[in-house]
Design an enzyme around this catalytic site. Structure first.
Site, short mmCIF file in Angstrom:
data_model
loop_
_atom_site.label_atom_id
_atom_site.label_comp_id
_atom_site.label_asym_id
_atom_site.label_seq_id
_atom_site.Cartn_x
_atom_site.Cartn_y
_atom_site.Cartn_z
CD GLU A 76 44.13 24.87 146.15
OE1 GLU A 76 43.08 25.50 145.31
OE2 GLU A 76 44.77 23.95 145.36
CG ASP A 104 39.90 25.88 136.56
OD1 ASP A 104 38.62 25.47 136.51
OD2 ASP A 104 40.57 25.36 137.39
#
EC number: 3.2.1.132
Length: 277
Positions: free
Chosen positions: A54, A70
């Protein structure tokens, strides 16, 4: 003298009984903790693996904020909480209960709107990113993120693992990493959807008697395919760039480190090289 001997015998038996009970209780507690998930070191390593994927570091990034384009607005904190899916909202709500007067409180109405509409709009969140970053070392803010992470991701991952009959620490770590990225909703890209597809391909789950290592390999195949071709087109570009996290997890399986023992050596062109102790 006779009474004193009886008393001594009584206390000796009591001490032995207490010792036996303590040993039994300790054993039961240790088994309960394992049944509920991973032990302390295994959980730490699982979280550090996900942190590498991440945020590119083994250090948990509480102050991370970025707009990834996104379809999920801002991605924030240790678990990639987002403003479009409601988990960033939950963090701020938990934090506000602990610290009523804080820098993020004023964004609650907008965060609630975004979560309700599942909107990636950030136009009304001016100053939100800097406010989140500024609280990175705040003890209560970190605690709020930990609490939401466990509630929304770690505990559901362990429950799904139990339901599937997964016993190994690596399989459970894979489930945790998957729910962090895919979520535990009812969409085709969700964590549970991947489990169902894996069960179909494998002819069942380990709970049904399927070999766990073979099942996990199938699951990683299914997840890889989903990252390459997600149903949600908004995440396609971002997810295709993240398939290396599946490669890293598969490499740990190839090393037969199903107990998730340290040190774990992560070698990845995408994420870099790390050692998790």
């Amino acid at each position: 003298m006779k009474i004193s001997m009886q008393k001594a015998d009584f206390w000796k038996k009591a001490a032995i009984s207490l010792l036996v009970f303590t040993m039994f209780f300790t054993l039961m507690m240790s088994e309960t903790v394992f049944a509920a998930g991973l032990n302390k070191d295994q959980k730490r390593r699982a979280e550090q693996l996900t942190s590498i994927f991440e945020n590119g570091t083994t250090e948990i990034q509480y102050g991370y904020v970025e707009r990834l384009d996104d379809g999920r607005g801002y991605t924030c904190g240790r678990a990639g909480f987002t403003t479009a899916t409601g988990d960033a909202l939950e963090v701020v709500e938990v934090y506000t209960k602990a610290v009523p007067n804080n820098k993020l409180k004023k964004y609650l109405p907008e965060l609630r709107r975004l979560a309700k509409e599942e909107s990636d709009d950030t136009s009304n969140l001016k100053g939100f990113a800097s406010a989140w970053k500024s609280l990175a070392n705040d003890k209560e803010f970190r605690a709020a993120q930990d609490k939401v992470n466990d509630h929304l991701y770690y505990q559901p991952a362990m429950k799904r693992s139990d339901n599937a009959g997964l016993k190994t620490a690596l399989a459970r770590a894979v489930m945790y990493d998957t729910v962090i990225q895919h979520g535990d909703g009812d969409d085709p890209d969700s964590f549970y959807a991947l489990i169902k597809r894996t069960n179909k391909k494998a002819g069942g789950s380990p709970k049904d008697g399927i070999d766990e290592k073979k099942w996990l390999n199938k699951f990683l195949d299914v997840r890889y395919d989903d990252l390459m071709n997600p149903a949600n087109h908004d995440t396609r570009d971002e997810w295709r760039e993240s398939v290396a996290r599946v490669d890293v997890l598969r490499s740990i399986a190839k090393e037969n480190n199903y107990n998730l023992n340290g040190p774990i050596h992560v070698r990845s062109n995408e994420y870099g090289n790390f050692v998790i102790k």
